[in-house]
Design an enzyme around this catalytic site. Sequence first.
Site, PDB file in Angstrom:
ATOM      1  N   CYS A  53       0.757  -1.186  -0.025  1.00  0.00           N
ATOM      2  CA  CYS A  53       0.063   0.186   0.098  1.00  0.00           C
ATOM      3  C   CYS A  53       1.031   1.414  -0.179  1.00  0.00           C
ATOM      4  O   CYS A  53       1.934   1.469   0.882  1.00  0.00           O
ATOM      5  CB  CYS A  53      -1.026   0.203   1.284  1.00  0.00           C
ATOM      6  SG  CYS A  53      -1.711   1.469   1.542  1.00  0.00           S
ATOM      7  N   CYS A  56       0.321   2.875   3.552  1.00  0.00           N
ATOM      8  CA  CYS A  56       0.519   2.329   5.080  1.00  0.00           C
ATOM      9  C   CYS A  56       1.692   1.256   4.776  1.00  0.00           C
ATOM     10  O   CYS A  56       2.015   0.615   5.933  1.00  0.00           O
ATOM     11  CB  CYS A  56      -0.601   2.025   5.720  1.00  0.00           C
ATOM     12  SG  CYS A  56      -1.247   0.350   5.111  1.00  0.00           S
ATOM     13  N   CYS A 102      -7.505  -0.585   0.637  1.00  0.00           N
ATOM     14  CA  CYS A 102      -6.419  -1.099   1.647  1.00  0.00           C
ATOM     15  C   CYS A 102      -7.164  -1.518   3.149  1.00  0.00           C
ATOM     16  O   CYS A 102      -7.675  -0.452   3.669  1.00  0.00           O
ATOM     17  CB  CYS A 102      -5.220  -0.262   2.036  1.00  0.00           C
ATOM     18  SG  CYS A 102      -4.288  -0.849   3.241  1.00  0.00           S
ATOM     19  N   CYS A 105      -5.383   0.805   6.104  1.00  0.00           N
ATOM     20  CA  CYS A 105      -5.633   2.231   6.346  1.00  0.00           C
ATOM     21  C   CYS A 105      -6.864   2.667   5.706  1.00  0.00           C
ATOM     22  O   CYS A 105      -6.959   3.984   5.761  1.00  0.00           O
ATOM     23  CB  CYS A 105      -4.190   2.980   6.115  1.00  0.00           C
ATOM     24  SG  CYS A 105      -4.123   2.973   4.150  1.00  0.00           S
ATOM     25  N   CYS A 125      -7.780  -3.910 -10.718  1.00  0.00           N
ATOM     26  CA  CYS A 125      -7.293  -2.699 -11.447  1.00  0.00           C
ATOM     27  C   CYS A 125      -6.743  -1.590 -10.604  1.00  0.00           C
ATOM     28  O   CYS A 125      -7.687  -1.014 -10.039  1.00  0.00           O
ATOM     29  CB  CYS A 125      -8.425  -2.322 -12.469  1.00  0.00           C
ATOM     30  SG  CYS A 125      -7.871  -0.894 -13.747  1.00  0.00           S
TER      31      CYS A 125
HETATM   32 FE    FE Z   1      -3.119   1.122   3.449  1.00  0.00          FE
END
Ligand code: FE
Length: 137
Positions: A53, A56, A102, A105, A125
């Site tokens: 991510c 995070c 995510c 976060c 995607c």
């Molecule tokens: Fe994250």
Amino acid sequence: NHSIMSDGKIKKSEVEWKKELSPERYAILRTKGTEAPFTGEYYTNKETGMYLCGACGNELFSSKTKYESGSGWPSFYQTHSNAAVEMREDQSHGMHRTEVTCSRCGSHLGHVFDDGPQPTGKRFCINSASLQFKKKD
Ligand code: FE
């Protein structure tokens, strides 16, 4: 770190996110933006490693499940783990899509579609700007 909750999730104010992220990353991750197709840093990346991510560092997608979709965005047929992302219905922009965020976060990553390759049939995607690539040596 005060921003890590007892369940492991990360909560920060938009002011904090804005301070930490580049303007491009902030616009996509925190305000659900989309990068222009065929422009992202990882669209053509074929190196072996893990996509984290961009906000995070949560492990999201392995390079093993990345494939060439022709869409102009990094595409994966599977997440690194079932817990890595969350999905929800997205009716914005006059379309009916499934948004991918995510799980740690809450940042926006992209969308998932049902036109991916086997064995899952899924196409995640994902914006390059929502990711950071960690190369495996
Ligand atoms: Fe994250």
